[in-house]
Design an enzyme around this catalytic site. Structure first.
Site, PDB file in Angstrom:
ATOM      1  N   LYS A   1     -47.833 127.260 -34.850  1.00 55.43           N
ATOM      2  CA  LYS A   1     -46.717 128.193 -34.646  1.00 55.43           C
ATOM      3  C   LYS A   1     -46.583 128.452 -33.164  1.00 55.43           C
ATOM      4  O   LYS A   1     -47.554 128.333 -32.408  1.00 55.43           O
ATOM      5  CB  LYS A   1     -47.010 129.513 -35.355  1.00 55.43           C
ATOM      6  CG  LYS A   1     -45.792 130.335 -35.646  1.00 55.43           C
ATOM      7  CD  LYS A   1     -45.206 129.978 -36.992  1.00 55.43           C
ATOM      8  CE  LYS A   1     -43.948 130.726 -37.317  1.00 55.43           C
ATOM      9  NZ  LYS A   1     -43.595 130.540 -38.740  1.00 55.43           N
TER      10      LYS A   1
ATOM     11  N   ASP B   1     -37.732 129.984 -36.425  1.00 58.68           N
ATOM     12  CA  ASP B   1     -38.284 131.176 -37.077  1.00 58.68           C
ATOM     13  C   ASP B   1     -37.385 132.316 -36.590  1.00 58.68           C
ATOM     14  O   ASP B   1     -36.243 132.046 -36.156  1.00 58.68           O
ATOM     15  CB  ASP B   1     -39.764 131.377 -36.684  1.00 58.68           C
ATOM     16  CG  ASP B   1     -40.502 132.349 -37.609  1.00 58.68           C
ATOM     17  OD1 ASP B   1     -40.919 131.928 -38.698  1.00 58.68           O
ATOM     18  OD2 ASP B   1     -40.653 133.540 -37.265  1.00 58.68           O
TER      19      ASP B   1
END
Ligand code: GLU
Length: 449
Positions: A122, A162
């Protein structure tokens, strides 16, 4: 178990969200470690909680007035036992290393559950896209990629979107990557359709969250017909969660953004949803404007003095938190239960606090943790990678069918793992055990690396 938690906390005392994510996994996989001595001998918990690589970098950029700004860039490459690191980028002022580590950690198990070959990672930045011009967002994305490009690649690490990173940002990031590497490859997912994106990728997280919920309802011989739902958020996940609930005959009562929420007793129908999509994706306005167009609805501003969110205190059958982490606390979950909610499917990552989850599970609510329920997004990212490798694109029905099958299979896998360990219909335990076992076995096969 306490040992690993104190180690994780001692190493990085300020990373609260990371501790929270680790604690939940460590607690639920204890019976797996008890059954398998090798896992303990090989120190799998110590290994799985430490990122393989952490990249932090300076992102300098100039605004439209010629002012220089410096943001922080992050990429946490958590685990590559199952495939290239895979996971989104978040642009939000709250981003710090602890947040990215929690998200990367969750991603490892989520990606494992999809059955596709993807490790977990991430990234992101504390850049706030709110109120920025298109040109500023482009310059920021270019500056961000000017460093990130050397760390990623279609077989190494494949970022996506995201919070704060959608099709526009992916476009700018991809353009810069292509220029610097002189390669047109599937290095990012969530691309636009006409240059390598996959059909259904924008819809996938929201659709998947509802497909998973529908599977849970099936276990009680129920479906979405006439079910009332509370949805939070108004971004990509909330929008397509709403769309799929409507398609399956349910009614969506709420939608929100960081300033407040809308309650619409009549339900947010297709026309209203289109208005929200225009408002949020094109005009980039605030959800409050909804009541100007639809005066039947009520807007409530966030009250920071409250220790609960009134959105979750409305009567409904289901709740889909699709905003952000820790948006449902203990009080909210009690309110949800009092309001008649019997199903929660997490579109966001870790939206319920551990205390909230305890109450939900205790009260027999069908509770789907984000790493299972919202895995549809990254699953279709995996399908986008497969299509990019073949230089082909599959039709909408094919991708949607694959997504449905993957969500069904994740649901089944969670149930099987949970019942194998005598935990009945506990999706939290099932998701953690199944995700964990697959990753850990791959790690052991590959030796101490
Ligand atoms: N950010 C999404 C998630 O939380 C998608 C990641 C991806 O598509 O790689 O799973």
């Amino acid at each position: 178990m306490e040992q690993i938690m104190s180690l994780v906390k001692e190493r990085d005392p300020e990373q609260r969200e990371f501790h929270q994510a680790v604690q939940e996994v460590v607690e639920t996989v204890k019976p797996v470690l008890d059954r398998n001595m090798e896992y303990r001998q090989q120190a799998v918990l110590k290994r799985i909680t430490e990122p393989e690589r952490v990249i932090m970098f300076r992102v300098p950029w100039m605004d439209d007035d010629g002012q220089v700004h410096v943001n922080r860039g992050f990429r946490v490459e958590m685990n590559s036992a199952l495939g290239p690191y895979k996971g989104g980028l978040r642009f939000h002022p709250s981003v710090n290393l602890g947040i990215i580590k929690f998200l990367a950690f969750e991603q490892v198990f989520k990606n494992s559950l999809t059955t596709l070959s993807m490790g977990g990672g991430k990234g992101g930045s504390d850049f706030n896209p709110k109120g920025k011009s298109d040109a500023e967002v482009m310059r920021f994305c270019q500056a961000f990629m000017a460093e990130l490009y050397r760390h990623i690649g279609p077989n190494t690490d494949v970022p996506a979107g995201d919070i704060g990173v959608g099709a526009r940002e992916i476009g700018y990031l991809f353009g810069m990557y292509k220029k610097l590497s002189n390669e047109f490859t599937g290095v990012l997912t969530g691309k636009s359709l006409n240059w390598g994106g996959s059909l259904i990728r924008p819809e996938a997280t929201g659709y998947g969250t509802v497909y998973f919920a529908a599977e849970m309802l099936t276990t009680r011989n129920e479906n979405f017909e006439n079910k009332t739902c509370l949805v939070s958020g108004s971004g990509n996940v909330a929008q397509f969660t709403t769309e799929k609930i409507l398609e399956l005959g349910g009614k969506v009562l709420t939608i929100s953004d960081s300033s407040g929420y809308i309650y619409d007793e009549q339900g947010i129908d297709r026309e209203k949803l289109e208005y929200i999509q225009q408002l949020k994706n094109v005009r980039r306005g605030r959800i409050q404007e909804f009541v100007e167009k639809y005066p039947g609805a009520v807007y409530t501003a966030v009250d920071p003095a409250l220790d609960y969110n009134p959105l979750w205190a409305h009567k409904a059958d289901c709740a889909m938190p699709c905003a952000t982490q820790n948006e449902i606390n203990k009080k909210d979950s009690s309110n949800l239960i009092q309001g008649g909610v019997t199903l929660i499917s997490e579109g966001a990552n870790m939206p319920c606090t551990p205390e909230a989850v305890d109450i939900l599970i205790d009260q027999g609510v069908l509770y789907a943790p984000g790493k299972a329920a919202n895995a549809g997004g990254v699953a279709v990212s995996g399908l986008e990678m497969a299509q990019n490798s073949m230089r082909l694109s599959w039709p909408r029905e094919e991708v949607d069918n694959r997504l449905k099958q993957i969500m069904k299979s994740i649901h089944r896998t969670c149930l099987d793992a949970s019942s194998e360990y005598g935990m009945g219909q506990n999706y939290l335990v099932g998701a953690n055990i199944a995700g964990f076992t697959k990753v850990v076995n791959a790690m052991l096969d590959q030796g101490l690396v």
